[in-house]
Design a protein around this motif. Sequence first.
Motif, PDB file in Angstrom:
ATOM      1  N   SER A 107       0.838  -1.185   0.000  1.00 30.56           N
ATOM      2  CA  SER A 107       0.000   0.000   0.000  1.00 30.56           C
ATOM      3  C   SER A 107       0.878   1.242   0.000  1.00 30.56           C
ATOM      4  O   SER A 107       2.104   1.165   0.039  1.00 30.56           O
ATOM      5  N   ASP A 849     -10.929  -0.575  -1.493  1.00 29.99           N
ATOM      6  CA  ASP A 849      -9.735  -1.247  -2.009  1.00 29.99           C
ATOM      7  C   ASP A 849      -9.998  -2.719  -2.306  1.00 29.99           C
ATOM      8  O   ASP A 849      -9.103  -3.543  -2.175  1.00 29.99           O
ATOM      9  N   TYR A 922      -4.014  -4.157  -4.727  1.00 29.24           N
ATOM     10  CA  TYR A 922      -2.592  -4.389  -4.995  1.00 29.24           C
ATOM     11  C   TYR A 922      -2.303  -5.817  -5.464  1.00 29.24           C
ATOM     12  O   TYR A 922      -1.190  -6.107  -5.882  1.00 29.24           O
ATOM     13  N   LYS A 932      -1.538   1.600  -6.840  1.00 25.02           N
ATOM     14  CA  LYS A 932      -1.628   2.387  -5.607  1.00 25.02           C
ATOM     15  C   LYS A 932      -1.331   3.858  -5.841  1.00 25.02           C
ATOM     16  O   LYS A 932      -1.902   4.733  -5.177  1.00 25.02           O
TER      17      LYS A 932
END
Length: 939
Positions: A107, A849, A922, A932
């Motif tokens: 991240s 996310d 990710y 990211k």
Amino acid sequence: MAPTGENEPLVASKTIFRFTDLPREVQKDIVSHCSQGDLICLSLVSKYFRELAATQLYRNFHIVFPDEDDSAFDSPIDGLAGGLDTFVTSDYNYAKHLRDLSLDTLSASDKAEAAYKPYLYTTSCGKFMNTLLLMTLRKAKSLESFRWNIRVELSRPVFKILHEISTLTNLHLRLQAGPSLYEAPPPLPSTSTVLSVNPPMSLWHPHVLGTITYTAPPPAPFGNSASLAYYMPSSSMPPHPVPKPSSKAKVHRKAPLPNEPPTLSGFKKLKSLSVLDIDSLDVISEIKTCVKNSTGTLSKLKLSFSESLAMQARKPPPDLDPEDSDPDDEFEVIPAGPPGMSYHDDVSGPAKVFRAQEERKMQEAVLGRIFDVEPYVAKKPQKKPREKEKDSKDEASQSPGRDFINAIKAISTKLMKEVYGPNDVSVSHQEVLDTIEAAARKYVASEESKSRDNKQKDKTGGTTSAAASATGPSTSQVTLGTTVAEVSAVTVDPSTSVSLFGQPTAPKTKETQKDVSPDDINIEEPEEQLVIEPQEDPAEEPSSLFAEPSSSKKPVLMNGNSIFDLPPKAEADPKAEKVPENVTTGFSRVAETPRHPENINEHLQSLSLDSAAKESHTSQLSDYLRQTRGLALRSLNIYLIPVKASILSRAIDLRALKRLTLLNVGPQAPIWAHLQKENKESPLPLRKIFTDNVSMPFLTFVSQLEELHELFILERETKHKPESFAPKTAVTIDQIRRLVLNKHMPALKRLMIKNMSDTSWDVNEKAVMLICKRGKQLQELACSMGIRSIHTLMQQIPGLVSLRALHIVRIRNDDTCVWVMRETKRFLIDNVSHHPDMKLEWVSIDEEDRVERLVRSSDIPKKKKEKKQKSKGKQKATAGTTANTPFPVLPPPDTWDISSDSEEDEDLHHTKIETMGDIHFYDVWSIRIFNKEVVYGRL
């Protein structure tokens, strides 16, 4: 003749073809398709196959620091420690195959910094990691890419070994937080403090190492082997007094040392450079040198400030109202500051605002300093009156000219008083003294300017003679002789004196030195001096300079340099009386140079040039291209560093730029207006844009581009820190649709329209229709929309035949029920299932996310069913032929088919598309909108 029996086995052996008989390139290509497990097994076959397998296994060494709360990366194997241990301790040099070394995080938030916190350079683990990395890089002679995307400081030995890797072309560094921990090695003990008789080693006193880096190992002390010690003499005599440090040394500030080892300035010929999270402006000079060393090869550049450094240029938050303060704060004890400094100066609002303004001015000049397009003058801190007096006294004592003026003034005053008496000095006498002082100042100024000119001439090469302006040989010889006589009369004769008010008797040679003829030639650098421009007439050049000088004439030195320029290998001796042979050889080689401009380059190529001369010529060519056209960058990415249109136009070659990323760099309207003007003159090749300041000049410029492949536009939240200097956008989705999407939608491959502050950029029905009908090449889409636009998207989504990833950032709906969000995604997937030609694989709707992967049904279940049916037929056939009896043969109980109903149920419950949920952004490596840097809007 028939072959004999002895040759027959030999012929048979030649027909055997082995894997090792293939070309080396074919073998590597075959091995590259093997999986990691197959490569590990292949490396155990033999040394030859270990070489092939190691080339693929250890080509890339990528380490990712997972988040602490991510359980998917919990593993007992430490990849970083194990990999570095393999590179360092193995008998076989695996590091020679290393091409790409990368350390990164999952991240880009505070979780990332917490992931590698145990490896910070302030800890022992961080120092051990730097040591293992250093030992690995010493073996990695073919490293091409080095990516250090963690805020852990690299030691100076690591930088030094990276400078020595000639194949390194891609460099990515994220600098450490705070100042560097590097400190220069401490000075050796002074000889005056050491007695003639060495004391025993047991009297050494320990000195903790801390973070000091020593260039040479000290003598090993006894007793405590883990610490370094300085010893003090054991004697009844008192120790020698230690010299008192100066007052300037009392201030302990971390400042760049004069002889500090280079970090970024040591890299050369890079193709890609990324320097992120700059936390101090002291590193700007290093970046400037690195960019200059890579002028001819650099094509990709990334630069960014750290958020802490950017916050220093922002206005501080307003002070709290005293009525809103906590009553307990009134009894808080404020620590007393040092004498002479007011506490309120540091905490008052105007002082903070003033410091923020000064910091902003310094940060605005950073980009000009890096590209060397604007002069930069470092501001010195204001000094106190006492310090100014001390500095003026020191300057007066250190300047010879100042000493001469003071001596003349003192002597003139003393003579005036002795002649006219101490009390009879009138105004006219004082005017005479002032005239003498003014004349002395002029004399000192002229002498200092002469010395500066001579130093500059010494750096650029030997001084040239005024005889080169003559056209005939006799005239040039006479002029040369007179010049030698004049110079000898001026420089050699010690009896020649110069009056303070009068003119020197000997003629000056300064004017003759300035009148340099274009035919003058510098022997030291013939490749630069022999270039003849076409408009000049080569027939008018004198030939006497190329003739061998007679033995009767001796070279006369002017300001330490000979009139005849010596080659680089010959050192000029001020007392030399003979012309070296290599000087004559140099003149003869220059005399053989062709005079025609068309043949001069061919002759220059025939001359043997040193490598240093070639590098200087290349650097001069790069400097010329950089000054006239700018850096030929293909990709420029800047974050938090203020950018001006004037600097960008002079520093970058806009005709070569294809990708431009400007995030939180201040007002961008002047930049887009300048690009629009350049695009009108000649179409720009810019195809990929990422910005967070959308304005009408930006939309107008984008609408005039010939083609656009990638467009990411972002509007941050109002409370985002550090806040932007640019005003809030006033653009709407209709303007974006009319000016940008209407023209570039057929060629767009990636599109992100993301506004986190309001709903002015939400994609409406018209925009959805335009995107779906014309976006045949669109592969990635990220936007926000309402529930009506969702229905339009479901109806028109079959038009997005190339779409691979869809990210709906926000669904604007009054109903906040979770069921609506979940079922909306299901409805969309159901609609996609009816169009098997679509390539949509990743879907994320109103999630921070997380993303879901769509897995379509394949032919694997059908193949399994066919295999089962074939196996049934074989079993029946074999069962019927096993025995010749009149009774029917029953199949064995273990072969009875009792799962037919369950298989039919499986076929009935089988869906066309299945989903895999709870996948992080990710984990999706091939989709850029989930990157990211794009999600967080930073570099």
